[in-house]
Motif scaffolding. Structure first.
Motif, PDB file in Angstrom:
ATOM      1  N   GLU A   1       0.653  -1.163  -0.248  1.00  0.00           N
ATOM      2  CA  GLU A   1      -0.372   0.219  -0.114  1.00  0.00           C
ATOM      3  C   GLU A   1       1.418   1.647   0.217  1.00  0.00           C
ATOM      4  OE1 GLU A   1      -0.698  -2.342   1.905  1.00  0.00           O
ATOM      5  OE2 GLU A   1      -2.396  -2.931   2.052  1.00  0.00           O
ATOM      6  N   ALA A   2       2.018   1.251   0.662  1.00  0.00           N
ATOM      7  CA  ALA A   2       2.882   2.198   0.202  1.00  0.00           C
ATOM      8  C   ALA A   2       3.876   2.337  -0.691  1.00  0.00           C
ATOM      9  CB  ALA A   2       3.825   2.168   2.003  1.00  0.00           C
ATOM     10  N   GLU A   3       3.693   1.251  -0.925  1.00  0.00           N
ATOM     11  CA  GLU A   3       4.411   1.757  -2.767  1.00  0.00           C
ATOM     12  C   GLU A   3       3.158   2.330  -3.163  1.00  0.00           C
ATOM     13  OE1 GLU A   3       6.585  -1.873  -4.702  1.00  0.00           O
ATOM     14  OE2 GLU A   3       7.608  -2.434  -2.599  1.00  0.00           O
ATOM     15  N   LYS A   4       2.140   2.120  -3.476  1.00  0.00           N
ATOM     16  CA  LYS A   4       0.830   2.251  -4.541  1.00  0.00           C
ATOM     17  C   LYS A   4       1.005   3.769  -3.770  1.00  0.00           C
ATOM     18  CE  LYS A   4      -1.381  -1.634  -4.035  1.00  0.00           C
ATOM     19  NZ  LYS A   4      -2.690  -2.333  -4.305  1.00  0.00           N
ATOM     20  N   LEU A   5       0.662   3.994  -2.750  1.00  0.00           N
ATOM     21  CA  LEU A   5       0.676   6.003  -2.430  1.00  0.00           C
ATOM     22  C   LEU A   5       2.621   6.756  -3.033  1.00  0.00           C
ATOM     23  CD1 LEU A   5      -1.175   7.373  -0.741  1.00  0.00           C
ATOM     24  CD2 LEU A   5      -0.175   7.610   1.142  1.00  0.00           C
TER      25      LEU A   5
END
Length: 112
Positions: free
Chosen positions: A100-104
């Motif tokens: 999720e952090a990478e997507k953000l």
């Protein structure tokens, strides 16, 4: 304030949102801010949105924080570095949600 016909400006709304979120009253802050925003009684402010995003992340309610970020964008208020940092801190440090952090991060780099 609203019941008495007093319209808060950005500073008053920001102070109320920050104070309520710091005091753990995130839902009350949300109700206040959304009520004022929906009435278009003040300009959109990243400070106010960021206070809500931070408050909901602190309360472990990431779904609500992400919904506020989406609402923020729809209303023409671009997330800033603080907006992203709060969410990234939650994803990386609090919950170890690396995907999720990478997507953000990708959204942030793309300017979304």
């Amino acid at each position: 304030m609203l019941d008495k016909g007093i319209r808060p400006d950005n500073n008053a709304c920001g102070a109320l949102a920050v104070g309520l979120c710091d005091g753990g009253k995130v839902d009350l802050a949300y109700e206040l801010v959304i009520g004022v925003i929906s009435g278009r009684q003040f300009e959109d402010s990243t400070l106010v949105y960021n206070a809500l995003i931070c408050g909901f992340c602190s309360a472990g309610r990431i779904d609500k924080a992400l919904a506020i970020m989406s609402f923020m964008r729809r209303n023409g208020c671009r997330p800033d570095l603080v907006s992203y940092n709060v969410l990234l801190n939650y994803f990386y440090c609090d919950e170890f949600m690396f995907e999720e952090a990478e997507k953000l991060l990708t959204k942030m780099e793309d300017g979304e």
